[in-house]
Design a protein around this motif. Structure first.
Motif, PDB file in Angstrom:
ATOM      1  N   ASP A  80     110.934  -0.736 -16.594  1.00 51.48           N
ATOM      2  CA  ASP A  80     110.052  -0.911 -15.153  1.00 51.48           C
ATOM      3  C   ASP A  80     109.160   0.437 -15.051  1.00 51.48           C
ATOM      4  O   ASP A  80     108.406   0.558 -14.059  1.00 51.48           O
ATOM      5  CB  ASP A  80     111.024  -0.866 -14.010  1.00 51.48           C
ATOM      6  N   THR A  81     109.018   1.200 -16.238  1.00 45.38           N
ATOM      7  CA  THR A  81     108.361   2.308 -15.929  1.00 45.38           C
ATOM      8  C   THR A  81     106.814   1.944 -16.471  1.00 45.38           C
ATOM      9  O   THR A  81     106.552   1.194 -17.327  1.00 45.38           O
ATOM     10  CB  THR A  81     108.556   3.319 -17.144  1.00 45.38           C
ATOM     11  N   ASN A  82     106.090   2.514 -15.588  1.00 47.95           N
ATOM     12  CA  ASN A  82     104.573   2.540 -16.070  1.00 47.95           C
ATOM     13  C   ASN A  82     104.382   3.551 -17.166  1.00 47.95           C
ATOM     14  O   ASN A  82     104.353   4.804 -16.699  1.00 47.95           O
ATOM     15  CB  ASN A  82     103.813   2.907 -14.614  1.00 47.95           C
ATOM     16  N   GLY A 131     104.862  17.014 -11.512  1.00 50.95           N
ATOM     17  CA  GLY A 131     105.476  15.944 -11.483  1.00 50.95           C
ATOM     18  C   GLY A 131     106.902  16.355 -10.876  1.00 50.95           C
ATOM     19  O   GLY A 131     107.142  17.440 -10.195  1.00 50.95           O
ATOM     20  N   MET A 132     107.791  15.199 -10.868  1.00 54.59           N
ATOM     21  CA  MET A 132     109.006  15.447 -10.284  1.00 54.59           C
ATOM     22  C   MET A 132     110.001  16.351 -11.209  1.00 54.59           C
ATOM     23  O   MET A 132     109.598  16.501 -12.409  1.00 54.59           O
ATOM     24  CB  MET A 132     109.830  14.165 -10.295  1.00 54.59           C
ATOM     25  N   ASP A 133     110.751  17.282 -10.612  1.00 56.36           N
ATOM     26  CA  ASP A 133     111.517  18.495 -11.373  1.00 56.36           C
ATOM     27  C   ASP A 133     112.626  17.382 -12.214  1.00 56.36           C
ATOM     28  O   ASP A 133     112.906  16.205 -11.773  1.00 56.36           O
ATOM     29  CB  ASP A 133     112.182  19.233 -10.728  1.00 56.36           C
ATOM     30  N   GLY A 136     113.936  13.703 -11.053  1.00 54.79           N
ATOM     31  CA  GLY A 136     113.241  12.781 -11.785  1.00 54.79           C
ATOM     32  C   GLY A 136     114.075  11.800 -12.701  1.00 54.79           C
ATOM     33  O   GLY A 136     113.781  10.577 -12.855  1.00 54.79           O
ATOM     34  N   HIS A 137     115.505  12.308 -12.837  1.00 56.30           N
ATOM     35  CA  HIS A 137     116.449  11.419 -13.468  1.00 56.30           C
ATOM     36  C   HIS A 137     117.744  11.250 -12.876  1.00 56.30           C
ATOM     37  O   HIS A 137     118.593  10.589 -13.513  1.00 56.30           O
ATOM     38  CB  HIS A 137     116.590  12.196 -15.080  1.00 56.30           C
ATOM     39  N   ALA A 138     117.515  11.568 -11.525  1.00 55.67           N
ATOM     40  CA  ALA A 138     118.973  11.114 -10.746  1.00 55.67           C
ATOM     41  C   ALA A 138     118.882   9.776 -10.681  1.00 55.67           C
ATOM     42  O   ALA A 138     117.809   9.127 -10.779  1.00 55.67           O
ATOM     43  CB  ALA A 138     118.516  11.674  -9.281  1.00 55.67           C
TER      44      ALA A 138
HETATM   45  C1  HEM Z   1     115.193  15.248 -23.035  1.00 52.42           C
HETATM   46  C2  HEM Z   1     114.618  15.679 -22.006  1.00 52.42           C
HETATM   47  C3  HEM Z   1     113.624  15.122 -21.319  1.00 52.42           C
HETATM   48  C4  HEM Z   1     112.540  15.341 -20.790  1.00 52.42           C
HETATM   49  C5  HEM Z   1     111.733  16.502 -20.909  1.00 52.42           C
HETATM   50  C6  HEM Z   1     112.158  14.291 -19.563  1.00 52.42           C
HETATM   51  C7  HEM Z   1     110.663  14.273 -19.081  1.00 52.42           C
HETATM   52  C8  HEM Z   1     110.487  13.345 -18.113  1.00 52.42           C
HETATM   53  C9  HEM Z   1     109.335  13.445 -17.466  1.00 52.42           C
HETATM   54  C10 HEM Z   1     108.370  14.796 -17.388  1.00 52.42           C
HETATM   55  C11 HEM Z   1     109.213  12.340 -16.308  1.00 52.42           C
HETATM   56  C12 HEM Z   1     108.231  11.979 -15.356  1.00 52.42           C
HETATM   57  C13 HEM Z   1     108.831  12.427 -13.912  1.00 52.42           C
HETATM   58  C14 HEM Z   1     107.756  11.970 -12.911  1.00 52.42           C
HETATM   59  O1  HEM Z   1     107.663  11.030 -12.477  1.00 52.42           O
HETATM   60  O2  HEM Z   1     107.241  13.118 -12.368  1.00 52.42           O
HETATM   61  C15 HEM Z   1     110.170  11.327 -16.633  1.00 52.42           C
HETATM   62  C16 HEM Z   1     110.727  10.294 -16.196  1.00 52.42           C
HETATM   63  C17 HEM Z   1     111.342   9.433 -16.826  1.00 52.42           C
HETATM   64  N1  HEM Z   1     112.515   9.635 -17.662  1.00 52.42           N
HETATM   65 FE1  HEM Z   1     112.683  11.543 -18.692  1.00 52.42          FE
HETATM   66  N2  HEM Z   1     112.892  13.298 -19.568  1.00 52.42           N
HETATM   67  C18 HEM Z   1     113.907  13.443 -20.519  1.00 52.42           C
HETATM   68  C19 HEM Z   1     114.892  12.877 -20.796  1.00 52.42           C
HETATM   69  C20 HEM Z   1     115.081  11.436 -20.569  1.00 52.42           C
HETATM   70  C21 HEM Z   1     116.317  10.585 -21.035  1.00 52.42           C
HETATM   71  C22 HEM Z   1     117.464  11.046 -21.660  1.00 52.42           C
HETATM   72  C23 HEM Z   1     116.006   9.407 -20.498  1.00 52.42           C
HETATM   73  C24 HEM Z   1     116.844   8.120 -20.767  1.00 52.42           C
HETATM   74  C25 HEM Z   1     117.243   7.711 -21.881  1.00 52.42           C
HETATM   75  C26 HEM Z   1     114.807   9.436 -19.837  1.00 52.42           C
HETATM   76  C27 HEM Z   1     114.234   8.281 -18.955  1.00 52.42           C
HETATM   77  C28 HEM Z   1     113.350   8.620 -18.060  1.00 52.42           C
HETATM   78  C29 HEM Z   1     112.587   7.643 -17.401  1.00 52.42           C
HETATM   79  C30 HEM Z   1     112.938   5.940 -17.285  1.00 52.42           C
HETATM   80  C31 HEM Z   1     111.421   8.075 -16.571  1.00 52.42           C
HETATM   81  C32 HEM Z   1     110.727   7.308 -15.705  1.00 52.42           C
HETATM   82  C33 HEM Z   1     111.002   6.852 -14.381  1.00 52.42           C
HETATM   83  C34 HEM Z   1     110.039   6.134 -13.397  1.00 52.42           C
HETATM   84  O3  HEM Z   1     109.623   5.047 -14.072  1.00 52.42           O
HETATM   85  O4  HEM Z   1     109.462   6.752 -12.891  1.00 52.42           O
HETATM   86  N3  HEM Z   1     114.368  10.786 -19.837  1.00 52.42           N
HETATM   87  N4  HEM Z   1     111.063  12.182 -17.804  1.00 52.42           N
END
Ligand code: HEM
Length: 193
Positions: free
Chosen positions: A108-110, A134-136, A140-142
């Motif tokens: 569901d992610t943009n 952006g979110m911390d 952001g991952h809660a």
């Molecule tokens: C490895 C380190 C990681 C970094 C540096 C990172 C970084 C980010 C950032 C910058 C965002 C955007 C936050 C915002 O909306 O302002 C984000 C969102 C997201 N991350 Fe990560 N992430 C990491 C790990 C993960 C992992 C392990 C997963 C899942 C397997 C994941 C899944 C997601 C998803 C699904 C979103 C989007 C949520 C939405 O739809 O708004 N991320 N992440």
């Protein structure tokens, strides 16, 4: 240029402490900031440095030199700056979306927005002077119920991306060390010592 402030995150290893970007000042100096990023003091409009088509202003030549040194020595610059990070993030998400271990999280992610946020986040974390807005990582991952294996799969995709782009192994190791600093926040677990 809109007002902004640097996000305080433990991941940001290089902090430029921007306190203000101002339209008025930009008119006078062409710079994006109204306070010296090194000291927070008023800028000297004569004292500027251009990096990736953005002009930064400083209170003194000393601060300009320090800023320039930090930016040019940064991992971000060593990797090739904006063009390199942008290309890496685009390829990284192609891999992530093809990876059954983690792609369902992004259903569901943009993804256009996600590419942009990740580019900005990684760039800032690796030493770009442009702040992440952006979110911390914790917020952001809660509520995603992420487990260690998910984090490791994402990290593996990033590592494979950097290898495919022929980034030097020693630089890849440094990038992965920076990414590892986000682990406790991404997994929403207490900070490890
Ligand atoms: C490895 C380190 C990681 C970094 C540096 C990172 C970084 C980010 C950032 C910058 C965002 C955007 C936050 C915002 O909306 O302002 C984000 C969102 C997201 N991350 Fe990560 N992430 C990491 C790990 C993960 C992992 C392990 C997963 C899942 C397997 C994941 C899944 C997601 C998803 C699904 C979103 C989007 C949520 C939405 O739809 O708004 N991320 N992440």
């Amino acid at each position: 240029m809109k007002k902004t402030s640097a996000l305080l995150t433990p991941l940001i290893l290089v902090s430029f402490a921007f306190t203000g970007f101002a339209a008025d000042d930009e008119k006078k100096t062409g710079a994006v900031n109204e306070k010296c990023p090194m000291t927070g003091k008023a800028i000297n409009p004569e004292c500027t440095f251009d990096f990736e088509e953005v002009t930064y202003a400083f209170c003194s030549g000393k601060c300009r030199g320090e800023f320039k040194g930090k930016v040019t020595d940064s991992l971000y610059s060593q990797l090739g700056g904006k063009a390199a990070i942008d290309a890496a993030v685009d390829l990284f998400y192609t891999k992530v979306l093809a990876d059954k271990r983690v792609n369902f999280f992004f259903e569901d992610t943009n993804m256009k927005r996600q590419h942009n946020k990740q580019k900005q986040f990684l760039s800032a974390a690796l030493g770009s002077p442009v702040p992440y807005e952006g979110m911390d990582m914790r917020k952001g991952h809660a509520n995603m119920d992420l487990k260690e294996e998910h984090f490791n799969a994402i990290a593996e995709n990033l590592q494979a991306t950097l290898e495919e782009l022929k980034i030097k192994p020693e630089l890849i190791a440094k990038v992965m060390a920076v990414v590892a600093t986000t682990k406790d926040d991404v997994l929403n677990r207490p900070k490890s010592k």
